[in-house]
Design an enzyme around this catalytic site. Structure first.
Site, PDB file in Angstrom:
ATOM      1  CG  HIS A 107      34.638  63.942 -14.433  1.00 36.17           C
ATOM      2  ND1 HIS A 107      34.565  62.732 -13.809  1.00 36.17           N
ATOM      3  CD2 HIS A 107      33.881  64.871 -13.743  1.00 36.17           C
ATOM      4  CE1 HIS A 107      33.567  62.693 -12.871  1.00 36.17           C
ATOM      5  NE2 HIS A 107      33.376  64.166 -12.818  1.00 36.17           N
ATOM      6  CD  GLU A 230      54.904  64.742  11.338  1.00 36.96           C
ATOM      7  OE1 GLU A 230      55.050  63.321  11.362  1.00 36.96           O
ATOM      8  OE2 GLU A 230      55.459  65.237  12.435  1.00 36.96           O
TER       9      GLU A 230
END
Length: 338
Positions: A107, A230
């Site tokens: 990073h 979901e």
């Protein structure tokens, strides 16, 4: 945009070089093990009292103290948290670097915001896998890989790009594609994505949806399934084939609600807040805020983290996931091992 694959990488650039992976968190765990499985000469550098030493040794990796690992290696990969990197670099790494060594990152935070400023005679490159470490490791062991970003900050030896590409290939990135970028672009887009969408935006949206349904009198269990459980099913469809693929799979009713109500949630005011957030990242204001928070002992961080753990969605989710024991099978994250 340049994209490279395994066929573009020359493993010879790593064959005679010793690699030290400093840190054994999610990325250290993934990259060290992937390098080992690719036949690289790799050692893990950790502090003497690190609880990760036994995990790395149990995985068949050699472990040395951080300074010793840095001193004995040609390529030093700093895979420690951003807030710890400057101190570890100054105390353990910098005194043990030799001219022509390679200093690598996953990073760009420390280099881009000048929290670490290596000598000009040190090669500096970044290989940033675009996935959490545990997923990176699983994809590698299954013969796949995750895309990686490659950037070069300093190249006194003239081959930092080739070494970085060989490194990306060794951890599995060349299987999926290695995209050339800059430290600036990777750092700023990564921070924005985490804050506005992938972590901050997503978790806030999930919690707000859960709270709205519960406040309206619906059961917490129904709210959990609709707003969190979901989510994976929808994201899997998007991951597999983009937003259009998800819209093809869901019902026409769901797609119409998506197309007409989604913009009512993420409207122009939200977009303007995103632009403000991005400006704070670009200016370095967020980086200074975060490093200041760490220097103060992370009081706000700890308060907000504790508040999140105490949110009702965590208790409901823990209970409901207990009814689905198969979710624990083949877990990406096993705290006893990685």
């Amino acid at each position: 945009m340049k994209v490279f694959y395994d066929r573009d990488a020359d493993p010879a650039h790593l064959k005679t070089r010793k690699i030290a992976v400093l840190g054994y968190g999610a990325q250290g765990y993934a990259q060290a093990n992937n390098l080992k499985d690719s036949g690289c000469d790799v050692v893990v550098g950790l502090r003497p009292d690190s609880p990760s030493r036994s995990k790395a040794e149990d995985a068949g990796l050699r472990v040395q103290d951080t300074a010793e690992a840095a001193f004995n290696s040609d390529v030093v990969v700093l895979l420690v948290p951003d807030e710890l990197a400057p101190r570890i670099y100054k105390q353990e790494v910098a005194p043990n670097l030799m001219p022509g060594n390679y200093l690598a990152f996953a990073h760009g935070f420390s280099i881009h915001f000048k929290k670490i400023v290596p000598p000009e005679d040190i090669n500096v490159f970044m290989v940033a896998p675009k996935a959490p470490g545990h997923l990176e490791r699983r994809e590698f062991t299954e013969g796949r890989g995750v895309p990686c970003l490659l950037a070069v900050h300093q190249d006194p030896s003239g081959d930092a790009r080739q070494v970085g590409l060989a490194y990306a290939s060794a951890i599995g990135g060349g299987r999926a594609g290695v995209i050339e970028t800059t430290f600036k672009e990777e750092t700023e887009t990564d921070l924005f994505g985490e804050q506005a969408v992938l972590c901050g935006g997503l978790t806030s949206l999930i919690q707000a949806g859960f709270e709205t349904l519960v406040e309206a009198g619906y059961s917490p269990e129904m709210a959990y399934f609709e707003c969190l459980h979901e989510m994976k099913l929808i994201v899997d469809l998007i991951y597999e084939g983009g937003i259009a693929n998800m819209r093809y799979s869901v019902s026409n009713t769901a797609e119409y609600g998506d197309l007409t109500r989604g913009p009512q949630i993420v409207h122009e005011e939200v977009r303007e807040r995103m632009r403000t957030l991005l400006k704070d990242i670009q200016s370095g204001a967020f980086a200074e805020e975060w490093m200041g928070e760490c220097e103060a002992g992370k009081p706000r961080f700890k308060e907000l983290e504790s508040k999140g753990l105490a949110h009702p969605i965590e208790e409901v989710g823990h209970r409901l996931r207990g009814m689905m024991p198969w979710l624990a099978e083949g877990r990406l994250v096993d705290k006893a091992k990685n």
